[in-house]
Motif scaffolding. Structure first.
Motif, PDB file in Angstrom:
ATOM      1  N   ASP A  12      33.073  44.621 -64.678  1.00  9.70           N
ATOM      2  CA  ASP A  12      33.653  43.288 -64.806  1.00  9.70           C
ATOM      3  C   ASP A  12      32.671  42.223 -64.313  1.00  9.70           C
ATOM      4  N   ILE A  13      31.708  41.873 -65.162  1.00  7.78           N
ATOM      5  CA  ILE A  13      30.714  40.872 -64.753  1.00  7.78           C
ATOM      6  C   ILE A  13      31.239  39.447 -64.951  1.00  7.78           C
ATOM      7  N   MET A  14      32.466  39.322 -65.472  1.00  4.22           N
ATOM      8  CA  MET A  14      33.052  38.003 -65.663  1.00  4.22           C
ATOM      9  C   MET A  14      33.767  37.526 -64.394  1.00  4.22           C
ATOM     10  N   LEU A  15      34.564  38.391 -63.765  1.00  9.08           N
ATOM     11  CA  LEU A  15      35.365  37.988 -62.614  1.00  9.08           C
ATOM     12  C   LEU A  15      35.002  38.721 -61.318  1.00  9.08           C
ATOM     13  N   ARG A  16      34.295  39.852 -61.447  1.00  3.56           N
ATOM     14  CA  ARG A  16      33.823  40.550 -60.250  1.00  3.56           C
ATOM     15  C   ARG A  16      32.304  40.765 -60.343  1.00  3.56           C
ATOM     16  N   ALA A  44      58.307  38.153 -71.211  1.00  4.08           N
ATOM     17  CA  ALA A  44      57.172  39.037 -70.970  1.00  4.08           C
ATOM     18  C   ALA A  44      55.893  38.356 -71.443  1.00  4.08           C
ATOM     19  N   PHE A  45      54.783  38.654 -70.764  1.00  2.00           N
ATOM     20  CA  PHE A  45      53.480  38.130 -71.167  1.00  2.00           C
ATOM     21  C   PHE A  45      52.427  39.157 -70.763  1.00  2.00           C
ATOM     22  N   ALA A  46      51.280  39.071 -71.371  1.00  2.75           N
ATOM     23  CA  ALA A  46      50.226  40.069 -71.160  1.00  2.75           C
ATOM     24  C   ALA A  46      49.214  39.587 -70.121  1.00  2.75           C
ATOM     25  N   VAL A  47      48.776  40.510 -69.262  1.00  2.00           N
ATOM     26  CA  VAL A  47      47.666  40.272 -68.329  1.00  2.00           C
ATOM     27  C   VAL A  47      46.656  41.381 -68.574  1.00  2.00           C
ATOM     28  N   THR A  48      45.427  41.028 -68.930  1.00  2.00           N
ATOM     29  CA  THR A  48      44.412  42.036 -69.218  1.00  2.00           C
ATOM     30  C   THR A  48      43.355  42.057 -68.118  1.00  2.00           C
ATOM     31  N   SER A  49      42.743  43.225 -67.942  1.00  2.00           N
ATOM     32  CA  SER A  49      41.716  43.408 -66.913  1.00  2.00           C
ATOM     33  C   SER A  49      40.558  44.218 -67.465  1.00  2.00           C
ATOM     34  N   GLU A  50      39.368  43.919 -66.957  1.00  2.00           N
ATOM     35  CA  GLU A  50      38.174  44.699 -67.251  1.00  2.00           C
ATOM     36  C   GLU A  50      38.013  45.735 -66.139  1.00  2.00           C
ATOM     37  N   SER A  51      37.377  46.849 -66.443  1.00  2.00           N
ATOM     38  CA  SER A  51      37.119  47.868 -65.427  1.00  2.00           C
ATOM     39  C   SER A  51      36.335  47.269 -64.263  1.00  2.00           C
ATOM     40  N   ARG A  52      36.678  47.646 -63.055  1.00  2.00           N
ATOM     41  CA  ARG A  52      35.997  47.127 -61.870  1.00  2.00           C
ATOM     42  C   ARG A  52      34.503  47.416 -61.913  1.00  2.00           C
ATOM     43  N   LEU A 101      42.521  24.078 -71.537  1.00  2.00           N
ATOM     44  CA  LEU A 101      42.406  24.169 -70.077  1.00  2.00           C
ATOM     45  C   LEU A 101      41.806  25.512 -69.695  1.00  2.00           C
ATOM     46  N   ASN A 102      40.823  25.472 -68.797  1.00  2.00           N
ATOM     47  CA  ASN A 102      40.270  26.680 -68.186  1.00  2.00           C
ATOM     48  C   ASN A 102      40.696  26.722 -66.730  1.00  2.00           C
ATOM     49  N   LEU A 103      41.232  27.843 -66.304  1.00  2.00           N
ATOM     50  CA  LEU A 103      41.638  28.013 -64.908  1.00  2.00           C
ATOM     51  C   LEU A 103      40.877  29.182 -64.298  1.00  2.00           C
ATOM     52  N   VAL A 104      40.278  28.936 -63.136  1.00  2.00           N
ATOM     53  CA  VAL A 104      39.693  30.010 -62.318  1.00  2.00           C
ATOM     54  C   VAL A 104      40.381  29.916 -60.963  1.00  2.00           C
ATOM     55  N   ALA A 105      41.204  30.909 -60.629  1.00  2.00           N
ATOM     56  CA  ALA A 105      42.021  30.844 -59.413  1.00  2.00           C
ATOM     57  C   ALA A 105      41.783  32.052 -58.520  1.00  2.00           C
ATOM     58  N   ARG A 106      41.878  31.816 -57.234  1.00  2.00           N
ATOM     59  CA  ARG A 106      41.855  32.905 -56.264  1.00  2.00           C
ATOM     60  C   ARG A 106      43.285  33.423 -56.095  1.00  2.00           C
ATOM     61  N   HIS A 107      43.404  34.680 -55.718  1.00  2.00           N
ATOM     62  CA  HIS A 107      44.723  35.252 -55.450  1.00  2.00           C
ATOM     63  C   HIS A 107      45.414  34.506 -54.298  1.00  2.00           C
ATOM     64  N   GLY A 108      46.706  34.679 -54.178  1.00  2.00           N
ATOM     65  CA  GLY A 108      47.471  34.024 -53.119  1.00  2.00           C
ATOM     66  C   GLY A 108      47.331  34.732 -51.778  1.00  2.00           C
ATOM     67  N   PRO A 116      45.630  33.430 -73.196  1.00  2.00           N
ATOM     68  CA  PRO A 116      45.147  34.680 -72.609  1.00  2.00           C
ATOM     69  C   PRO A 116      45.085  34.593 -71.080  1.00  2.00           C
ATOM     70  N   ILE A 117      45.593  35.624 -70.422  1.00  2.00           N
ATOM     71  CA  ILE A 117      45.609  35.688 -68.955  1.00  2.00           C
ATOM     72  C   ILE A 117      44.788  36.901 -68.544  1.00  2.00           C
ATOM     73  N   LYS A 118      43.769  36.677 -67.715  1.00  2.00           N
ATOM     74  CA  LYS A 118      42.893  37.762 -67.283  1.00  2.00           C
ATOM     75  C   LYS A 118      42.887  37.828 -65.768  1.00  2.00           C
ATOM     76  N   ALA A 119      42.793  39.048 -65.239  1.00  2.00           N
ATOM     77  CA  ALA A 119      42.739  39.252 -63.791  1.00  2.00           C
ATOM     78  C   ALA A 119      41.824  40.426 -63.500  1.00  2.00           C
ATOM     79  N   THR A 120      41.326  40.503 -62.294  1.00  2.00           N
ATOM     80  CA  THR A 120      40.550  41.679 -61.909  1.00  2.00           C
ATOM     81  C   THR A 120      41.510  42.849 -61.715  1.00  2.00           C
ATOM     82  N   GLN A 121      40.947  44.051 -61.607  1.00  2.00           N
ATOM     83  CA  GLN A 121      41.779  45.233 -61.435  1.00  2.00           C
ATOM     84  C   GLN A 121      42.284  45.407 -60.002  1.00  2.00           C
ATOM     85  N   VAL A 122      41.947  44.484 -59.122  1.00  2.00           N
ATOM     86  CA  VAL A 122      42.478  44.517 -57.752  1.00  2.00           C
ATOM     87  C   VAL A 122      43.910  43.982 -57.794  1.00  2.00           C
ATOM     88  N   SER A 123      44.831  44.715 -57.190  1.00  2.00           N
ATOM     89  CA  SER A 123      46.260  44.427 -57.380  1.00  2.00           C
ATOM     90  C   SER A 123      46.661  43.023 -56.955  1.00  2.00           C
TER      91      SER A 123
END
Length: 495
Positions: free
Chosen positions: A204-208, A193-201, A65-72, A159-166
């Motif tokens: 980040d050409i993947m999510l930003r 516990a689980f890991a969330v990784t982020s690329e530098s803003r 499964l691939n998920l692309v989600a917007r923040h709440g 794997p869980i990935k998010a942008t560096q925006v809180s």
């Protein structure tokens, strides 16, 4: 005097029409017309078509499964909170100027109004309701796909990935808490516990990708005045109506601020009887359309750059599915390879990605975007349109691409993709309007036409591209080699 017979006959119809009108007004819910500020649970209740999803054969099982989600749902940004504080002062001036007008009833809440966010020094954060949206989405995702999420947690498997925006990383945490609840030993909720990784803003050409694409930034800045020009007649008309209705000398900018306030009150505070009550349902529909137009032109199908800059994300999705297929073909057991790739970002991520996979299009329109032709803007109310921000990218809006293995090697296709938009299966115009698409067809007809584009070529400003040096002639290269060889030999002899 007795009523004429024809009037007596008409009375039941008049009462019936009045009842229908009253029912329509009661049914209107401004909270479902807030474009991209719409809450997720409201968006899920909006039904635009009667599409019946495919019955997935019993032998087909999800393997990835691939998920692309917007923040709440989030609080207004610091800049917008300042705007509302200034508007409180502006309201005081408007009310003072209207003191002599006794014929108009001015809503009492306007007198002495203060922004609900007065005194706040920070903004844009995920609020409690936004946390709940993602937490519950995590629980529902696990329940819907137990085959994928019954395995023990490992960061390489989920794997869980998010942008560096809180607000995006907070959304990832809330989703993970729901997804892995009752799977650990932490506290009464048995969290783990689980890991969330982020690329530098900055990279980040993947999510930003929108933030790193200089050509897009220039394009957007150049197009914003044109889009504002398209919205101007509607805003002028509504401004005049509000001035007449409420006796306050509103400007077009005041109306834009009031509409923003309406969206924040209705979405974040569940309050619809103040700013939203200043507008009629038809005016709300038109204001919603101006927002949808803005989103379409600057983030959606209005220009191919809007979504082509999202090719790194689409490429990542395709690669993850190919890796899952290889693992399946190699006979790896579930839990020994990646089962889901979960990403949390923004409307500026979700919207272009939805365009890249051809959502909300018919077959003719899909061919247009393959030919890189801009689509016509969304139709103005009362005409119906499929592009609505409230359904395309509400708070916590999401796309899930589920990869199925259908077992038998005798079938024409062994692997299929189903796209769920906000948890509902959707038709894919690039796959004959089916919602269950052979993986190879999904790659060839939907993904590959976009993946021929290169992110750096799309996004690098011309002046910043490395200059091409003139090719050196064969004769020049030979001379250079001869003289460098001679020099080397002379040096060696001297030594």
């Amino acid at each position: 005097m007795a009523n004429p017979p024809q009037i007596v006959l008409l009375l039941p119809f008049l009462f019936s029409a009045a009842a229908l009108l009253s029912h329509a007004e009661e049914k209107f819910d401004v909270r479902s017309h807030l474009s991209t500020v719409t809450r997720y649970h409201i968006s899920k209740g909006i039904s635009e078509n009667s599409f019946v999803p495919s019955n997935i054969p019993d032998q087909c099982k999800p393997i990835h499964l691939n998920l692309v989600a917007r923040h709440g749902t989030r609080a207004p940004t610091k800049k917008r909170m300042k705007e509302l504080e200034f508007f409180a002062t502006r309201l005081g001036v408007l009310l003072e100027n209207a003191k002599g007008q006794k014929s108009t009833v001015i809503p009492s809440w306007l007198r002495g109004w203060k922004s609900p966010w007065t005194g706040k020094h920070k903004g844009g954060e995920l609020i409690n309701e936004g946390e709940t949206e993602l937490y519950e989405l995590g629980i529902r995702t696990r329940e819907k796909f137990p085959e994928l999420f019954n395995e023990n947690y490992h960061p390489d498997v989920f794997p869980i990935k998010a942008t560096q925006v809180s607000r995006a990383s907070s959304s990832a945490v809330a989703f993970g808490m729901g997804l892995f609840s009752d799977r650990g030993k932490l506290g009464p909720g048995r969290h783990r516990a689980f890991a969330v990784t982020s690329e530098s803003r900055a990279s980040d050409i993947m999510l930003r990708f929108h933030d790193c694409c200089q050509n897009y930034k220039s394009f957007r800045k150049s197009q914003e005045p044109s889009v504002d020009k398209l919205k101007e007649p509607v805003l002028n008309e509504i401004t005049q109506e509000l001035v007449t209705r409420w006796g306050l000398n509103f400007t077009r900018r005041d109306v834009s601020t009031l509409w923003f306030l309406c969206k924040q009150e209705a979405s974040l505070l569940n309050k619809t009887d103040q700013a939203c009550a200043l507008f009629t349902p038809s005016e709300v529909g038109l204001l919603e359309w101006t927002d949808d137009l803005d989103v379409f032109m600057l983030k959606g199908y209005g220009n191919s750059l809007n979504y082509h800059m999202g090719v790194p994300l689409l490429d990542d999705v395709i690669q993850s599915m190919e890796q899952a297929i290889m693992a399946k073909e190699d006979g790896l057991v579930p839990g020994s390879y990646e089962m889901a790739r979960l990403r949390f970002a923004h409307a500026e991520t979700l919207l272009p990605f939805s365009c890249l996979i051809g959502l909300f299009l018919d077959g003719r329109e899909f061919q247009q975007i393959l030919n890189e032709q801009p689509l016509q803007p969304p139709l103005k109310p009362p005409q119906k349109r499929s592009w609505r921000g409230s359904t395309v990218a509400p708070f916590a809006g999401n796309n899930m691409l589920v990869l199925y293995s259908c077992g038998s090697a005798n079938e024409t296709s062994k692997y299929f993709v189903q796209v769920l938009h906000n948890e509902r299966p959707v038709q894919l115009a690039g796959c004959g309007n089916s919602d269950f698409c052979p993986f190879e067809e999904f790659k060839e007809k939907i993904a590959y036409p976009h993946l021929k584009h290169d992110y750096d070529a799309l996004c690098t400003v011309e002046s910043e591209k490395p200059k091409q040096t003139a090719p050196t002639s064969t004769f020049s290269r030979i001379l250079s080699w001869i003289f460098s060889s001679s020099a080397k030999q002379t040096k060696e002899s001297e030594l």
